[in-house]
Design an enzyme around this catalytic site. Structure first.
Site, mmCIF file in Angstrom:
data_model
loop_
_atom_site.group_PDB
_atom_site.id
_atom_site.type_symbol
_atom_site.label_atom_id
_atom_site.label_comp_id
_atom_site.label_asym_id
_atom_site.label_seq_id
_atom_site.Cartn_x
_atom_site.Cartn_y
_atom_site.Cartn_z
ATOM 1 N N ARG A 193 1.915 0.167 22.384
ATOM 2 C CA ARG A 193 2.451 -0.880 21.502
ATOM 3 C C ARG A 193 1.917 -2.244 21.918
ATOM 4 O O ARG A 193 1.722 -2.510 23.120
ATOM 5 C CB ARG A 193 3.979 -0.860 21.626
ATOM 6 C CG ARG A 193 4.739 -1.815 20.717
ATOM 7 C CD ARG A 193 4.683 -1.400 19.290
ATOM 8 N NE ARG A 193 5.714 -2.022 18.470
ATOM 9 C CZ ARG A 193 5.701 -1.950 17.134
ATOM 10 N NH1 ARG A 193 4.737 -1.308 16.487
ATOM 11 N NH2 ARG A 193 6.665 -2.504 16.429
ATOM 12 N N THR A 235 0.662 1.352 8.089
ATOM 13 C CA THR A 235 0.565 2.300 9.195
ATOM 14 C C THR A 235 -0.082 3.637 8.791
ATOM 15 O O THR A 235 -0.335 3.882 7.622
ATOM 16 C CB THR A 235 1.975 2.498 9.825
ATOM 17 O OG1 THR A 235 2.573 1.235 10.058
ATOM 18 C CG2 THR A 235 1.973 3.307 11.077
ATOM 19 N N GLU A 237 0.554 -2.998 11.644
ATOM 20 C CA GLU A 237 1.812 -3.479 11.046
ATOM 21 C C GLU A 237 1.682 -3.631 9.537
ATOM 22 O O GLU A 237 1.590 -2.655 8.842
ATOM 23 C CB GLU A 237 2.283 -4.778 11.708
ATOM 24 C CG GLU A 237 3.799 -4.894 11.794
ATOM 25 C CD GLU A 237 4.548 -4.834 10.472
ATOM 26 O OE1 GLU A 237 5.247 -3.827 10.236
ATOM 27 O OE2 GLU A 237 4.472 -5.791 9.692
ATOM 28 N N GLU A 295 1.825 -7.466 14.564
ATOM 29 C CA GLU A 295 2.966 -6.681 15.079
ATOM 30 C C GLU A 295 4.128 -7.554 15.545
ATOM 31 O O GLU A 295 5.273 -7.111 15.570
ATOM 32 C CB GLU A 295 2.499 -5.791 16.232
ATOM 33 C CG GLU A 295 3.179 -4.437 16.257
ATOM 34 C CD GLU A 295 2.748 -3.578 15.083
ATOM 35 O OE1 GLU A 295 3.639 -3.144 14.331
ATOM 36 O OE2 GLU A 295 1.546 -3.357 14.899
ATOM 37 N N ASP A 325 7.440 -7.702 13.846
ATOM 38 C CA ASP A 325 8.451 -6.639 13.991
ATOM 39 C C ASP A 325 9.593 -7.092 14.912
ATOM 40 O O ASP A 325 10.605 -6.395 15.052
ATOM 41 C CB ASP A 325 7.830 -5.348 14.537
ATOM 42 C CG ASP A 325 7.238 -4.487 13.427
ATOM 43 O OD1 ASP A 325 7.346 -4.862 12.251
ATOM 44 O OD2 ASP A 325 6.651 -3.425 13.746
ATOM 45 N N SER A 349 9.838 -0.923 17.066
ATOM 46 C CA SER A 349 9.104 -0.196 16.031
ATOM 47 C C SER A 349 10.021 0.833 15.372
ATOM 48 O O SER A 349 11.092 1.156 15.901
ATOM 49 C CB SER A 349 7.925 0.517 16.685
ATOM 50 O OG SER A 349 7.283 1.366 15.773
ATOM 51 N N GLY A 363 5.185 3.865 6.909
ATOM 52 C CA GLY A 363 6.216 3.465 5.944
ATOM 53 C C GLY A 363 7.203 2.425 6.432
ATOM 54 O O GLY A 363 8.313 2.348 5.898
#
Ligand code: GLY
Length: 585
Positions: free
Chosen positions: A115, A406, A426, A443, A446, A470, A491
């Site tokens: 990540r 994604t 992302e 990212e 998020d 995530s 999704g």
């Protein structure tokens, strides 16, 4: 019982398999050579190895690696390098990924966290204006501000170093060559570029790649070359991922992110040099006769999938079937309960304490008892799970937004090793900033934009070096201790619902793996019930509204890619909502 519900499902969703109305059907893409079977509405069957991925060119390179006796991790490297070229909107060297891995020789399961991290200079106010108000989502996304330290290149290289059996440079060669020679733009890439014209045009180098000189977008079937990506991969082939973490590609990324005039970012060379892939224990929950295992924090995936299934363990879903609103009431309420806990407690547990009892069966039975028959619950607050030895913290509610994007692929190699990997930049096209021939992630959006709510700190607030929460849910299922299935989906935060739906369709309703992937979606996270437009799911609108749900009929664009394993065969499934295929031998 299962056969009965399979018959009922087929009656509801169409006699030759689930019906999909306006949904895109699977591309009938033939392999370039050889006799590999390809998914086209039925599960692909094979005996030795299988890959299911979101793009035929990527699935094909994975197939070729596996066919040469490569390890699942070798195939992962080749597939990810190719996805970064042919599906650049979804994942690539500028992003991050989570990988769940089953090692056949040692019969062990583990997970790897690639990540992105927040820059060491980031503060909890990263996405707030001078008045402390949250920025608008796309004002935060587009530009350098949202770019976290990429994890995917290091994950690829670290996994190859540890497990790989084929030569590293050979694995990158197909993507190097195709980037130089040009690939055929897929319908989905062409449509995504056209739909994102305003944002993609904001930075000239990104615009030059995706648009012609007259401003028209690249078209389906056009041949697109990417000499810069080919060069980046060539440097990686020679020097490993250090060219990004300690070398010239990384320096260029940092310079680009920091110099974006309208929205500069904080990423630095120190962030890149100090980045680490982390190995973490898998998070598992028992569901019926299966053990469902996946990625723990900083992903909320396995915990939220696990909470939903753990609540549903208290109900007999098999008595209903997918056409029955009673089943979806239970699934929707279980999901709302889990999302309430997710919004309060789940974040990067290397930075914030988290309750230890989120998957305790007693706790989930208490949560299940809140569900009323045939009726929507009112507000769904987070529960009071056991904190174990961790000192409890009162967290505020998170306000992170995760939009769909994604990619997911599942691989089983000839030795029985399994990779289930969800990979992302992302948002579609990430930050819209390109460097080295690839898009950089967004990212960091998020994270929760707010850092406090009602005077309480938010677990998923921005902190230097922290990984944003995530929803990615790469999953491996076990039955009687043996691996049974690898599955996952893109999704955004609906990933969790997509994976749960496919598992319930297969486990409770007896649909085969391809039918389970294709089953029209109904997803409830925060109260509103999303029903998949153009499918038979719409027929459940009236009964769900009668139960008190607000219903929203919309595209639900999963990209489930799964492989099922038995003693004698492998079955591959690819989601017809995207362009992927399964290939095996
Ligand atoms: N950015 C999508 C996710 O991590 O869930």
């Amino acid at each position: 019982m299962l056969l009965k519900h399979l018959a009922m499902a087929l009656a509801l969703f169409g006699s030759a398999g689930p019906a999909f109305g306006a949904l895109q059907q699977a591309d009938s893409v033939a392999p370039e050579s050889g006799s590999a079977p390809v998914a086209q509405g039925v599960a692909v069957q094979a005996e030795q190895f299988m890959i299911s991925a979101a793009n035929p060119l990527a699935a094909r390179v994975g197939y070729d690696v596996l066919n040469r006796g490569g390890h699942a991790m070798d195939a992962m490297v080749a597939v990810q390098a190719m996805l970064g070229l042919v599906e650049p909107q979804s994942s690539g060297l500028g992003g991050g990924a989570f990988l769940v891995y089953y090692d056949a020789a040692t019969k062990t399961l583990t997970t790897f966290d690639g990540r992105e991290t927040a820059p060491l200079n980031a503060t909890p106010e990263l996405f707030q204006n001078a008045q402390g108000e949250s920025l608008k989502f796309f004002d935060a996304v587009v530009g350098g501000r949202s770019v976290g330290t990429p994890g995917t290149p290091k994950l690829m290289h670290a996994m190859h170093t540890r497990y790989g059996e084929l030569d590293w440079s050979e694995l990158l060669a197909p993507a190097i060559e195709l980037a130089a020679e040009g690939f055929e733009v897929s319908p989905r890439l062409a449509a995504s570029v056209a739909a994102d014209k305003d944002r993609l045009s904001r930075y000239p180098d990104t615009a030059r790649y995706f648009f012609h000189a007259d401003g028209s977008p690249i078209a389906e079937g056009e041949i697109l070359t990417n000499a810069e990506y080919s060069q980046t991969l060539t440097l990686m082939a020679q020097n490993g991922s250090d060219v990004i973490y300690k070398g010239e590609i990384g320096k260029a990324i940092v310079a680009r992110v920091q110099s974006i005039e309208d929205n500069p970012g904080l990423l630095s060379e120190i962030d890149l040099a100090s980045y680490q892939v982390k190995e973490r224990p898998a998070v598992c929950v028992e569901y019926r006769q299966f053990e469902v295992c996946g990625m723990g924090p900083p992903s909320s995936g396995a915990l939220t999938v696990g909470q939903i299934l753990g609540v549903l363990n208290n109900f007999d879903l098999a008595q209903y079937g997918p056409e029955d609103p009673e089943a979806w009431q239970l699934i929707g309420e279980a999901s709302r309960l889990a999302f309430a806990d997710r919004g309060r407690y789940m974040a990067d547990s290397d930075f914030v304490p988290m309750p230890q009892g989120l998957l305790d069966s007693d706790y989930l039975a208490q949560r299940a008892a809140l569900i009323q028959p045939s009726k929507v619950m009112g507000a769904v607050p987070a529960g009071e799970p056991n904190w174990g030895k961790v000192v409890s913290v009162e967290y505020g509610l998170d306000d992170a937004i995760e939009l769909p994007s994604t990619s997911h692929f599942s691989i089983v190699d000839g030795a029985g090793n399994i990779v289930s990997m969800t990979t992302t930049i992302e948002n579609g096209f990430g930050s819209r900033v390109m460097s080295g021939g690839f898009l950089l992630n967004n990212e960091l959006t998020d994270f929760s934009f707010s850092s406090y709510k009602d005077g309480q700190p938010i677990a998923n607030r921005v902190e230097p070096g922290k990984r944003p929460r995530s929803s990615m849910s790469p999953t491996i299922l076990f039955r009687d201790g043996e691996p049974y299935m690898a599955i996952g989906s893109p999704g955004g935060s609906r990933i969790i619902g997509y994976v749960v739906n496919a598992l319930i369709a297969h486990i409770d309703w007896g649909l085969d793996i391809q039918q389970a992937v294709e089953l029209p979606h109904l997803v409830n996270r925060f109260g509103t019930y999303d029903l998949e437009a153009g499918t038979s799911a719409e027929s459940l609108q009236a009964p769900l509204e009668a139960m008190g749900y607000k219903v929203n009929v919309r595209d639900l664009n999963s990209g489930l890619h799964a492989v099922q394993i038995s003693d004698t065969k492998l079955l591959g499934a690819a989601d017809p909502r995207r362009e992927g295929i399964a290939l095996g031998e």
